[in-house]
Design an enzyme around this catalytic site. Sequence first.
Site, PDB file in Angstrom:
ATOM      1  N   ALA A  63      45.701  37.572  43.053  1.00 15.20           N
ATOM      2  CA  ALA A  63      46.559  38.290  43.850  1.00 15.20           C
ATOM      3  C   ALA A  63      45.962  39.098  44.103  1.00 15.20           C
ATOM      4  O   ALA A  63      45.350  39.837  44.657  1.00 15.20           O
ATOM      5  CB  ALA A  63      47.561  38.425  42.819  1.00 15.20           C
ATOM      6  N   GLY A 108      44.151  34.470  39.701  1.00  8.94           N
ATOM      7  CA  GLY A 108      45.312  33.084  40.144  1.00  8.94           C
ATOM      8  C   GLY A 108      44.186  32.351  40.677  1.00  8.94           C
ATOM      9  O   GLY A 108      44.126  31.320  41.010  1.00  8.94           O
ATOM     10  N   GLU A 111      42.988  30.239  38.321  1.00  2.00           N
ATOM     11  CA  GLU A 111      44.484  29.494  37.726  1.00  2.00           C
ATOM     12  C   GLU A 111      43.944  28.331  38.910  1.00  2.00           C
ATOM     13  O   GLU A 111      43.912  27.432  38.302  1.00  2.00           O
ATOM     14  CB  GLU A 111      45.323  30.074  38.051  1.00  2.00           C
ATOM     15  CG  GLU A 111      45.232  31.056  36.431  1.00  2.00           C
ATOM     16  CD  GLU A 111      46.581  32.354  36.256  1.00  2.00           C
ATOM     17  OE1 GLU A 111      46.605  32.529  35.396  1.00  2.00           O
ATOM     18  OE2 GLU A 111      46.787  33.228  37.902  1.00  2.00           O
ATOM     19  N   GLU A 131      42.942  39.573  33.110  1.00  2.33           N
ATOM     20  CA  GLU A 131      44.415  40.218  33.647  1.00  2.33           C
ATOM     21  C   GLU A 131      44.830  41.022  32.262  1.00  2.33           C
ATOM     22  O   GLU A 131      45.159  42.138  32.459  1.00  2.33           O
ATOM     23  CB  GLU A 131      45.327  38.680  32.672  1.00  2.33           C
ATOM     24  CG  GLU A 131      45.867  38.268  34.814  1.00  2.33           C
ATOM     25  CD  GLU A 131      44.614  37.298  35.159  1.00  2.33           C
ATOM     26  OE1 GLU A 131      43.745  37.070  34.186  1.00  2.33           O
ATOM     27  OE2 GLU A 131      45.100  36.181  35.594  1.00  2.33           O
TER      28      GLU A 131
HETATM   29  N1  COA Z   1      43.407  41.939  46.461  1.00  3.77           N
HETATM   30  C1  COA Z   1      43.491  42.197  47.663  1.00  3.77           C
HETATM   31  N2  COA Z   1      41.793  42.786  48.285  1.00  3.77           N
HETATM   32  C2  COA Z   1      41.072  42.240  47.040  1.00  3.77           C
HETATM   33  C3  COA Z   1      40.970  41.599  46.443  1.00  3.77           C
HETATM   34  C4  COA Z   1      42.404  41.518  45.306  1.00  3.77           C
HETATM   35  N3  COA Z   1      42.266  40.751  44.589  1.00  3.77           N
HETATM   36  N4  COA Z   1      39.710  41.269  45.970  1.00  3.77           N
HETATM   37  C5  COA Z   1      38.883  42.078  46.050  1.00  3.77           C
HETATM   38  N5  COA Z   1      39.577  42.758  47.762  1.00  3.77           N
HETATM   39  C6  COA Z   1      39.276  42.832  48.785  1.00  3.77           C
HETATM   40  C7  COA Z   1      38.728  45.380  48.202  1.00  3.77           C
HETATM   41  O1  COA Z   1      39.411  44.901  48.244  1.00  3.77           O
HETATM   42  C8  COA Z   1      37.328  45.299  49.490  1.00  3.77           C
HETATM   43  O2  COA Z   1      38.581  45.596  50.478  1.00  3.77           O
HETATM   44  P1  COA Z   1      37.777  46.461  51.452  1.00  3.77           P
HETATM   45  O3  COA Z   1      36.698  46.557  52.793  1.00  3.77           O
HETATM   46  O4  COA Z   1      38.778  47.358  52.322  1.00  3.77           O
HETATM   47  O5  COA Z   1      37.972  47.849  50.487  1.00  3.77           O
HETATM   48  C9  COA Z   1      36.983  43.575  50.006  1.00  3.77           C
HETATM   49  O6  COA Z   1      37.823  42.374  49.545  1.00  3.77           O
HETATM   50  C10 COA Z   1      35.613  43.601  49.331  1.00  3.77           C
HETATM   51  O7  COA Z   1      36.640  43.136  47.567  1.00  3.77           O
HETATM   52  P2  COA Z   1      34.711  44.594  47.276  1.00  3.77           P
HETATM   53  O8  COA Z   1      35.099  44.218  45.952  1.00  3.77           O
HETATM   54  O9  COA Z   1      33.772  45.028  47.780  1.00  3.77           O
HETATM   55  O10 COA Z   1      33.681  42.506  47.251  1.00  3.77           O
HETATM   56  P3  COA Z   1      32.341  42.052  46.698  1.00  3.77           P
HETATM   57  O11 COA Z   1      32.092  40.875  47.386  1.00  3.77           O
HETATM   58  O12 COA Z   1      31.339  43.093  45.663  1.00  3.77           O
HETATM   59  O13 COA Z   1      33.012  41.485  45.171  1.00  3.77           O
HETATM   60  C11 COA Z   1      34.797  40.088  43.655  1.00  3.77           C
HETATM   61  C12 COA Z   1      34.339  40.148  45.696  1.00  3.77           C
HETATM   62  C13 COA Z   1      35.817  39.159  43.792  1.00  3.77           C
HETATM   63  C14 COA Z   1      34.398  40.073  42.914  1.00  3.77           C
HETATM   64  C15 COA Z   1      35.444  42.037  44.052  1.00  3.77           C
HETATM   65  O14 COA Z   1      36.336  41.812  44.955  1.00  3.77           O
HETATM   66  C16 COA Z   1      37.091  41.916  42.972  1.00  3.77           C
HETATM   67  O15 COA Z   1      36.180  42.212  40.510  1.00  3.77           O
HETATM   68  N6  COA Z   1      37.818  41.682  43.176  1.00  3.77           N
HETATM   69  C17 COA Z   1      39.331  41.806  42.515  1.00  3.77           C
HETATM   70  C18 COA Z   1      39.043  40.544  41.443  1.00  3.77           C
HETATM   71  C19 COA Z   1      40.304  40.793  40.411  1.00  3.77           C
HETATM   72  O16 COA Z   1      41.228  41.227  39.180  1.00  3.77           O
HETATM   73  N7  COA Z   1      42.359  40.077  40.488  1.00  3.77           N
HETATM   74  C20 COA Z   1      42.954  40.051  40.402  1.00  3.77           C
HETATM   75  C21 COA Z   1      42.773  39.229  39.431  1.00  3.77           C
HETATM   76  S1  COA Z   1      44.535  39.218  38.349  1.00  3.77           S
END
Ligand code: COA
Length: 257
Positions: A63, A108, A111, A131
Site C-alpha cells: 500500500a 500488498g 499479495e 505487516e
Molecule cells: N508507499 C509509499 N512510498 C513508498 C513505499 C510505500 N509502500 N515504499 C517506498 N516508497 C517510497 C519511499 O518513501 C521513497 O520516497 P522518497 O524518494 O520520496 O523518499 C521512494 O519510494 C524510494 O524508497 P527507498 O526505500 O529509498 O527505495 P529502495 O529501492 O531503497 O527500497 C523497498 C525499496 C520497496 C525495499 C523499500 O522502499 C521498502 O521497504 N518499502 C516499504 C515496504 C513496506 O513496508 N510496505 C508496506 C507493507 S504493509
Amino acid sequence: MEWIVEERCEVEVWTIDGEARRNSITRAMLSALNAELRRAEQTRRLRCVVLTGAGTRAFCAGADLKERARMSEGDVHVFHQDLRTALRGIETSPKVFVAAVNGAALGGGLELALACDLRVMSAAAEMGLPEVGLGIIPGGGGTQRLARAIGVARAKDLVLTARRVDAIEALAYGLVTRAAPPERLREAALEAAAEVARNAPISLRQAKRAIDGGFHLPLEEALDLENRMYQDCLGTRDREEALRAFAEKRRPVFTGE
Ligand code: COA
C-alpha cells in the site's frame, strides 16, 4: 497513467507506472486495475497477462503509505474492498496472469503476486509480508493465499517473522516456480506467457477454474467439478481443431470457440 499497458496480441504486459513510489498501491492505481480487468475479460484475442512493476527496485512495495497517512478509517475500508475486488478479479479472470517479480514484492505487493497464476522472480528481488512488524496483519488476502500456496507451516514462518525471502528460498518454498537473472526476467516471464498462450483459451479458463475451485473441496466434489469443467470443453471448435491438427501433424490454431 497508473499502468503502462502493452498489447501484444494474445499476451499483454501490464506495468505499474509508479517507480518513484516503488510501484506502491494507490487508490487510482487500484481503480485503473479494476477497469483493465473488466476490459481484459471482454478482449477475445487476449489469453495471458504479464503483470510487473516499473524499474528494477520494486515489483510493488505494498500500500502507498504516504497516501494511507492522509486517509480516514472509512477510506481505508473502501481501499481494502477495492483491493479485494481487484485480487479476486485476477484470480477469477478467464485470462491467465503471470507475475514478473522484478524487484521487492512486499505486503500488498506480494499479495498481488499471490493472486496471479504463475510467478517468475528476478534473482535480485525479495518478497515478504512485513505487516506484523507494522502493527497490522496482511489484509489483502496474504494470510489465506500464502497458506494455500505454500502450506500453513511455511506461511507462518514468513508471516509471523515478517522476514523477507530471496529468489532461492522463494523457489525452494514453491512461492515462485521460475527465477531468472534481473536482465532476463522480462524475457523469462514472456516465455512463460507464450507457453500458456499457445493453448486453447477455453481450456485455460476451465483448467484454472478446476484447480482453484476444487482445491479445498472434498475429493469427490472436486472430481465432479473437474468433470463439469472438462465437459464444457468437449463441444468446442478448438477441440475439433486439436484433433484435426494431430491427424494432419501440424500445430493447432485455436480461436477460443
Ligand atoms: N508507499 C509509499 N512510498 C513508498 C513505499 C510505500 N509502500 N515504499 C517506498 N516508497 C517510497 C519511499 O518513501 C521513497 O520516497 P522518497 O524518494 O520520496 O523518499 C521512494 O519510494 C524510494 O524508497 P527507498 O526505500 O529509498 O527505495 P529502495 O529501492 O531503497 O527500497 C523497498 C525499496 C520497496 C525495499 C523499500 O522502499 C521498502 O521497504 N518499502 C516499504 C515496504 C513496506 O513496508 N510496505 C508496506 C507493507 S504493509
